[in-house]
Design an enzyme around this catalytic site. Structure first.
Site, PDB file in Angstrom:
ATOM      1  N   ARG A 179      -2.179  -6.238  -7.866  1.00  0.00           N
ATOM      2  CA  ARG A 179      -1.101  -7.214  -7.720  1.00  0.00           C
ATOM      3  C   ARG A 179      -1.137  -8.257  -8.821  1.00  0.00           C
ATOM      4  NH1 ARG A 179      -2.525  -9.819  -2.474  1.00  0.00           N
ATOM      5  NH2 ARG A 179      -4.547  -9.195  -3.251  1.00  0.00           N
ATOM      6  N   LYS A 210     -18.359  -6.320   8.788  1.00  0.00           N
ATOM      7  CA  LYS A 210     -17.072  -6.993   8.780  1.00  0.00           C
ATOM      8  C   LYS A 210     -16.228  -6.469   9.941  1.00  0.00           C
ATOM      9  CE  LYS A 210     -13.240  -7.740   5.577  1.00  0.00           C
ATOM     10  NZ  LYS A 210     -12.685  -7.351   4.279  1.00  0.00           N
ATOM     11  N   SER A 251      -2.917  -8.091   2.904  1.00  0.00           N
ATOM     12  CA  SER A 251      -3.347  -7.879   4.289  1.00  0.00           C
ATOM     13  C   SER A 251      -3.827  -9.178   4.928  1.00  0.00           C
ATOM     14  CB  SER A 251      -4.448  -6.822   4.346  1.00  0.00           C
ATOM     15  OG  SER A 251      -3.939  -5.566   3.980  1.00  0.00           O
ATOM     16  N   HIS A 282       0.835  -1.202   0.000  1.00  0.00           N
ATOM     17  CA  HIS A 282       0.000   0.000   0.000  1.00  0.00           C
ATOM     18  C   HIS A 282       0.874   1.258   0.000  1.00  0.00           C
ATOM     19  CE1 HIS A 282      -2.980  -2.819   2.151  1.00  0.00           C
ATOM     20  NE2 HIS A 282      -3.425  -2.640   0.917  1.00  0.00           N
TER      21      HIS A 282
END
Length: 156
Positions: free
Chosen positions: A91, A42, A129, A18
């Site tokens: 990515r 979440k 992450s 990031h």
């Protein structure tokens, strides 16, 4: 006119990948707002206030970077902070497929916003992450994947 980009995400945690996107984004944008989205459905692994503090510390020498948290639609937040761009890192092709759909919806909601994708630097592409959360959950050190010294005193 100032080129402002919103870099949205859950950043749970904010990684060197990031950081790479933000630093490279500063070559394109005058200001980058790192927006940590809150999702009521979440639960976060790392506390939001801790992550804000750590990210702010990582960018203390970059006055063109600021950190906010938000509820609601990313497109609305972009409009509210004056961002005409959404900055996203990719990515792999899986990220592209996911991000492409989101970018289309954001453009539908806020027609003046453009999503700008930067390809993650190759040496950082394997970092995610979710992998970092799993490493931490099972007692592995995670500092080498983070752009700040992780505060072990504040655990999830």
């Amino acid at each position: 006119m100032k080129r402002i980009a919103l870099f949205p995400g859950s950043f749970d945690p904010f990684t060197k990948g990031h950081e790479d996107i933000v630093l490279r984004g500063l070559r394109v944008f005058d200001e980058i707002v790192i927006g940590i989205g809150r999702n009521a459905s979440k639960a976060r692994y790392f506390p939001l206030d801790q992550m804000i503090r750590l990210i702010e510390g990582a960018f203390r020498d970059y006055p063109a970077v600021r950190v906010i948290s938000y509820d609601g639609l990313t497109a609305h937040v972009a409009r509210d902070v004056g961002a005409k761009f959404l900055l996203r890192g990719l990515r792999n092709t899986t990220d592209f497929e996911y991000e492409n759909g989101i970018s289309q919806v954001n453009r539908y909601i806020y027609e003046d916003v453009e999503t700008v994708f930067l390809i993650t630097s190759p040496h950082l592409a394997p970092i995610s992450s979710s992998i970092i959360r799993d490493l931490h959950r099972y007692g592995q050190k995670i500092d080498e994947f983070l752009p700040y010294k992780f505060e072990e005193s504040v655990n999830p």
